[in-house]
Design a protein around this motif. Sequence first.
Motif, mmCIF file in Angstrom:
data_model
loop_
_atom_site.group_PDB
_atom_site.id
_atom_site.type_symbol
_atom_site.label_atom_id
_atom_site.label_comp_id
_atom_site.label_asym_id
_atom_site.label_seq_id
_atom_site.Cartn_x
_atom_site.Cartn_y
_atom_site.Cartn_z
ATOM 1 N N ARG A 7 6.602 12.432 -37.526
ATOM 2 C CA ARG A 7 6.544 14.481 -37.994
ATOM 3 C C ARG A 7 7.525 14.537 -37.358
ATOM 4 N N ALA A 8 8.924 14.870 -38.427
ATOM 5 C CA ALA A 8 9.977 15.370 -37.888
ATOM 6 C C ALA A 8 11.224 15.068 -36.717
ATOM 7 N N LEU A 9 11.348 13.784 -36.917
ATOM 8 C CA LEU A 9 11.633 13.043 -35.332
ATOM 9 C C LEU A 9 13.117 13.439 -35.133
ATOM 10 N N ARG A 10 13.449 13.804 -34.416
ATOM 11 C CA ARG A 10 15.293 14.883 -33.570
ATOM 12 C C ARG A 10 14.845 13.854 -32.485
ATOM 13 N N LEU A 11 15.941 13.283 -33.084
ATOM 14 C CA LEU A 11 16.955 12.848 -31.538
ATOM 15 C C LEU A 11 18.446 13.356 -31.322
ATOM 16 N N GLN A 12 18.672 13.701 -29.671
ATOM 17 C CA GLN A 12 19.756 14.278 -29.475
ATOM 18 C C GLN A 12 20.467 13.623 -28.195
ATOM 19 N N TYR A 13 21.859 13.460 -28.291
ATOM 20 C CA TYR A 13 22.228 12.533 -27.050
ATOM 21 C C TYR A 13 23.109 13.576 -26.505
ATOM 22 N N ARG A 14 23.947 13.967 -25.203
ATOM 23 C CA ARG A 14 24.362 14.343 -24.978
ATOM 24 C C ARG A 14 25.746 12.925 -24.771
ATOM 25 N N ILE A 15 26.738 13.605 -24.206
ATOM 26 C CA ILE A 15 28.155 12.929 -24.194
ATOM 27 C C ILE A 15 28.986 13.713 -23.642
ATOM 28 N N GLY A 16 29.839 13.509 -23.066
ATOM 29 C CA GLY A 16 30.448 14.115 -22.310
ATOM 30 C C GLY A 16 30.366 14.276 -21.337
ATOM 31 N N SER A 17 30.899 15.257 -20.193
ATOM 32 C CA SER A 17 30.290 15.431 -18.900
ATOM 33 C C SER A 17 29.282 16.765 -19.029
ATOM 34 N N GLN A 18 28.093 16.184 -18.455
ATOM 35 C CA GLN A 18 27.272 16.535 -17.483
ATOM 36 C C GLN A 18 27.447 18.711 -17.048
ATOM 37 N N VAL A 25 24.929 14.941 -30.035
ATOM 38 C CA VAL A 25 25.023 14.503 -30.288
ATOM 39 C C VAL A 25 24.166 14.078 -31.494
ATOM 40 N N THR A 26 23.399 15.004 -32.695
ATOM 41 C CA THR A 26 22.041 14.649 -33.126
ATOM 42 C C THR A 26 22.080 13.250 -34.211
ATOM 43 N N ALA A 27 21.512 12.275 -33.391
ATOM 44 C CA ALA A 27 21.115 11.406 -34.093
ATOM 45 C C ALA A 27 21.054 10.620 -35.082
ATOM 46 N N VAL A 28 19.153 10.991 -34.869
ATOM 47 C CA VAL A 28 18.201 11.407 -35.588
ATOM 48 C C VAL A 28 17.981 13.030 -36.078
ATOM 49 N N ASP A 29 17.703 13.563 -37.412
ATOM 50 C CA ASP A 29 16.985 14.682 -37.499
ATOM 51 C C ASP A 29 15.993 14.615 -39.066
ATOM 52 N N GLY A 30 14.867 15.152 -38.319
ATOM 53 C CA GLY A 30 14.377 15.945 -39.256
ATOM 54 C C GLY A 30 13.496 14.516 -40.173
ATOM 55 N N VAL A 31 13.634 13.458 -38.912
ATOM 56 C CA VAL A 31 12.933 12.364 -39.773
ATOM 57 C C VAL A 31 11.114 12.246 -39.569
ATOM 58 N N SER A 32 10.784 11.883 -41.031
ATOM 59 C CA SER A 32 9.208 11.537 -41.394
ATOM 60 C C SER A 32 9.001 10.438 -42.211
ATOM 61 N N PHE A 33 7.509 9.310 -42.094
ATOM 62 C CA PHE A 33 7.478 8.940 -41.888
ATOM 63 C C PHE A 33 6.374 8.284 -41.916
ATOM 64 N N THR A 34 5.039 7.138 -42.559
ATOM 65 C CA THR A 34 4.353 6.522 -42.544
ATOM 66 C C THR A 34 4.574 5.194 -42.240
ATOM 67 N N LEU A 35 3.798 4.489 -41.677
ATOM 68 C CA LEU A 35 4.157 2.337 -41.958
ATOM 69 C C LEU A 35 2.802 2.628 -41.850
ATOM 70 N N PRO A 272 31.398 10.916 -41.926
ATOM 71 C CA PRO A 272 31.600 11.576 -41.314
ATOM 72 C C PRO A 272 31.251 11.858 -39.936
ATOM 73 N N SER A 273 32.024 11.537 -39.209
ATOM 74 C CA SER A 273 31.785 12.087 -37.247
ATOM 75 C C SER A 273 30.303 12.467 -37.371
ATOM 76 N N PRO A 274 29.017 11.811 -36.883
ATOM 77 C CA PRO A 274 28.002 12.454 -36.438
ATOM 78 C C PRO A 274 28.451 13.804 -34.955
ATOM 79 N N LEU A 275 29.541 13.729 -34.729
ATOM 80 C CA LEU A 275 30.016 14.635 -33.562
ATOM 81 C C LEU A 275 30.518 16.121 -34.739
ATOM 82 N N ALA A 276 31.348 16.198 -35.946
ATOM 83 C CA ALA A 276 31.090 17.137 -36.132
ATOM 84 C C ALA A 276 30.298 17.252 -38.084
ATOM 85 N N PRO A 277 29.483 17.216 -38.105
ATOM 86 C CA PRO A 277 28.643 16.707 -39.148
ATOM 87 C C PRO A 277 29.810 17.683 -40.171
#
Lengths: 316, 314
Positions: A7-18, A25-35, A272-277
């Motif tokens: 349900r509305a899965l979203r996955l963000q990675y932090r890159i660069g210096s913390q 960078v948002t790798a997965v954004d608002g993905v919903s499905f059922t299997l 396009p680059s996921p860094l600058a969608p």
Amino acid sequence: MSLLEARALRLQYRIGSQVFGGRTVTAVDGVSFTLEPGMTLAVVGESGCGKSSLARLACLLETPTEGELLIDGAPTIGTSGKGLLSLRRTVQMVFQNPYGSLNPRKTIGSILGEPLAIHGIGSKAERIGAARAMLDKVGLRQDQVDRYPHMFSGGQRQRIAIARALMLRPRLVIADEPVSALDVSVQAQILNLMMDLQDEFGLAYLFISHDLAVVRHIAASILVMYLGRVVEQGPVASIFNRPRHPYTKSLLQSMPSAHRSGSATRLRGEPPSPLAPPSGCAFHTRCPIATELCAKSRPELRSFGDALVACHFAEA
Amino acid sequence: MSVTFATQRGPMRAVEGVDLTVNPGEIVGIVGESGSGKSVSMMAAMGLIAPPARVTADIMRFGDIDLLAIDRRQRRRLVGKEMAMIFQEPTASLNPCFTIGWQIGETLKLHERLGRRARRDRVIELLRQVGIPAPETRLGAYPHQLSGGMNQRVMIAMAIACNPSLLIADEPTTALDVTIQRQILELLVGLQRDRTMGLVLITHDMSVIAETAHRVQVMYAGQVVEQAQADRLFEAPRHPYTGALLAALPEQATGRRLATIPGIVPGIADRPTGCLFNPRCGRTTPICIQEQPLLTGASGQTARCYHPLDGRAS
């Protein structure tokens, strides 16, 4: 009840210096499905579209930044320790490269026995017995149990990787490009094997692939991703017969075919680059029918028949 | 042409008696599974096979030049200029330490008499021809700053820098996404057509061949097992191996199960006697195991088989 529900899965990675900020960078954004149990859902898209990140989420290797992932209707987020271990028995994974995913210093017997050992199942002798039985199921010989991975061809190694994923009798197997490193004739053998095992064990597959011909053959439903978001999803038959999103259309037209097709409209540019969608609809920079509206506002998924499409100009 | 590798277990023949001609303006496809010898045979033609491997041939000619007679210096003047090659992994074939502008310029420096300024202009022109946007600003980019598709375009720019008359492309699109694959194929075919270049396209992907090649050679375990005009080959393959390869494509599947070829390609050390395909073939008879068939056939379609398929088997 669905075996796996996102349900509305979203996955963000932090890159660069913390310390000094860094970017996300948002790798997965608002993905919903059922299997559903015993079914196959395919995820397709170009590299960088987030399909492997989605696989890692479904496999409980990553925790989503937002959204919910349910297995048998029960939430998975927040489970740890024993709870997580038992969930992992339900979900197993097969990776793309069978040369990299098998430890070269272990025998096939101990590779196949390892998942059982981790979950504390059986004695050592029982585990070797189970490994032998599984080799039989995936079309290898039982006496190969003492061999090492380098003694097998690519196709045989992929059979071993599949056997390992099935050792715990999971109900869901996440397969990340399982046949793309293989030759065509071997690819067909592995796909047949996967379908046979699906029937025998009642497996559900989350099948990640960039090869639409393979997807059309093996999957019941399909999720087309572009830059982390779903652009179109629905049953394979309706998506292939009547793609509504311009991206799905161009993917289908880009499919090479042994039946020579005539002219095909090719897609301009690269993802396009996921860094600058891009703003608005992420596909508007390459879309043949994009207008000003597409650069401004992002289309939400709307339903057309049994499919969902995220395009301002999708037609019924 | 044959290529033999000296190994601890004695000489091993990776490529056996391959005949190939490429005419100006022609696209020849070479298709086969891994281990079929398709890459090795073309590397041998380019002179890229080093001892202890040995390349032997009755004739090996490029235009009027006898490739077997020329020395290394003469060959070096030819390779990279008149005949060029691109490889599968663009990101691995480019040097990560130098800018792409420098790397393309290097080819020009070796083969053409051009000043610095002229060379720079030529590199920009080449980048434009292979469809890299804003080429002036990309000259200073390093390979890791570009995508796989862009790097493959750089490789192509490098290969066509000196207007070669023969271009050999070894799996040029295998590492790329479908949409980029199509762009690169169209670029290659376009360049080939504009320059009436000979193009050899090596791939394991039957459908890539179907869409581009004029003539096709199917290789299996170091031998050519079938050759024909592309249309003929896809309409009515004669060798059972070609037929089986085509049938194994998921797009050809009629039922739920896909057609497969049992077993695997024999390794270089365990080739069977007789027809190399006989252990995996459905039409094997005693003669297939005893004696190796020759390439026979009519109307430009030849196959190495005693019991060829006839009619529209695919």
